[in-house]
Design a protein around this motif. Structure first.
Motif, PDB file in Angstrom:
ATOM      1  N   GLN A  77       5.138   0.735   7.629  1.00 21.72           N
ATOM      2  CA  GLN A  77       4.278   0.455   6.487  1.00 21.72           C
ATOM      3  C   GLN A  77       3.867   1.716   5.736  1.00 21.72           C
ATOM      4  OE1 GLN A  77       1.132  -1.792   8.313  1.00 21.72           O
ATOM      5  NE2 GLN A  77       2.304  -3.705   8.306  1.00 21.72           N
ATOM      6  N   ARG A  80       7.036   3.123   4.257  1.00 23.36           N
ATOM      7  CA  ARG A  80       7.896   2.096   3.641  1.00 23.36           C
ATOM      8  C   ARG A  80       9.327   2.255   4.157  1.00 23.36           C
ATOM      9  NH1 ARG A  80       5.124  -0.636  -0.202  1.00 23.36           N
ATOM     10  NH2 ARG A  80       3.363   0.419  -1.213  1.00 23.36           N
ATOM     11  N   GLY A 207       0.969  -4.607   4.722  1.00 27.21           N
ATOM     12  CA  GLY A 207       0.994  -3.334   4.008  1.00 27.21           C
ATOM     13  C   GLY A 207       0.230  -2.251   4.733  1.00 27.21           C
ATOM     14  N   ARG A 275       4.085   9.814   0.474  1.00 29.80           N
ATOM     15  CA  ARG A 275       4.870   8.642   0.073  1.00 29.80           C
ATOM     16  C   ARG A 275       4.366   8.074  -1.252  1.00 29.80           C
ATOM     17  NH1 ARG A 275       9.858   6.584   0.417  1.00 29.80           N
ATOM     18  NH2 ARG A 275       9.765   4.453  -0.356  1.00 29.80           N
ATOM     19  N   GLU A 279       6.380   7.819  -4.893  1.00 28.90           N
ATOM     20  CA  GLU A 279       6.572   6.565  -5.618  1.00 28.90           C
ATOM     21  C   GLU A 279       6.069   6.652  -7.051  1.00 28.90           C
ATOM     22  OE1 GLU A 279       4.541   3.747  -3.226  1.00 28.90           O
ATOM     23  OE2 GLU A 279       6.144   3.569  -1.730  1.00 28.90           O
TER      24      GLU A 279
END
Length: 288
Positions: A77, A80, A207, A275, A279
């Motif tokens: 999570q 990802r 998540g 992360r 993104e």
């Protein structure tokens, strides 16, 4: 004509029958502690009581690998990284294998007197809870196959496999009790377990938690570890809790378990932040 699917495919293949470098790497990693233990035994490097040291090491690796199996969900999570799920079953079976080795070496130490082994398990509390944890791991290992998922159905299978959290508690109590006076590593493992359980409490369904929640979790898990260590010494040895708590701020002799847990929690925050940053950065446009 399509080739029939093998009932027991090689452990380095994924569900599509393709070679998985990740699964092979984890499989090799799981064998390394056993190989190192065998090498030390061959070289006479296990000390004056080699079987007892081997028992301790096998049990220690069972706990470590069990915690690694619980780390898979946060890894998937936070990063990802769905492919992390490929190795969760393998890690669980690895923990079971080292737990069985732990028990087998204990029987060896008692000269294969199975009646004596059984009586010791019944009469010694820390052995009793360790054996219950082993039975739980065995139940999870047996039902870890796709066939058992179909037999039980997804929801029932998931409910059954949630007993891994209780197994973790039993394994850590067993570890701490058999550690006698020095429970440093047992407290470290307990603190990491606190973080893993806390993660599941603060993570939204499906998540990863936000950065503030992860930061709060890091602090809470570190404080919980310090309190757990102080309480353990207070109950087990009568040492007042305040000197133990203060020792967590003294790094002269190395970091205490609470600080290591805090560092691990901070690492999770940094990984999550990296992360999220990746993104949100706009994709680089090709040069014209």
């Amino acid at each position: 004509m399509a080739q029939p699917r093998r009932r027991f495919p090689p452990p380095w293949q994924d569900r599509q029958g393709q070679f998985s470098p990740l699964k092979l790497a984890v499989l090799l990693g799981l064998t390394l502690p056993a190989l190192w233990l065998a090498w030390l035994a061959f070289r006479g490097g296990l000390g004056p009581r080699p079987i007892m040291e081997a028992i301790h090491q096998a049990g220690l690796w069972a706990v470590r690998i069990l915690l690694l199996s619980l780390l898979i969900t946060p890894l998937r999570q936070v990063l990802r990284w769905p492919r992390a799920m490929l190795v969760r079953r393998m890690l669980g079976l690895g923990a079971l294998a080292y737990a069985l080795l732990h028990l087998t070496l204990y029987a060896l130490d008692l000269g294969w007197d199975l009646a004596k082994v059984a009586s010791e398990i019944v009469l010694r509390f820390y052995l009793t809870i360790g054996f219950v944890a082993l039975l739980g791991l065995l139940a999870l290992g047996v039902t870890s196959t796709d066939g058992w998922v179909r037999r039980l159905g997804g929801p029932r299978w998931q409910r059954l496999h949630r007993i891994v959290y209780g197994i973790g508690v039993l394994a850590l109590v067993h570890f701490a009790l058999q550690s006698k006076i020095d429970v440093t590593e047992a407290m470290l493992m307990a603190g990491l377990f606190l973080w893993l359980m806390g993660y599941r409490a603060v993570a939204p369904k499906g998540g990863a938690p936000g950065l503030l929640r992860l930061a709060g979790l890091a602090v809470a898990a570190a404080l919980g570890t310090a309190l757990l260590e102080a309480g353990w010494y207070a109950v087990g040895t009568g040492i007042p809790p305040w000197p133990v708590l203060a020792a967590n701020l003294d790094v002269s002799f190395g970091l205490r378990p609470a600080l290591w847990v805090g560092i691990a929690g901070a690492a999770a925050v940094l990984l999550r932040a990296a992360r999220l940053l990746r993104e949100r950065l706009p994709a680089a446009r090709p040069a014209h």
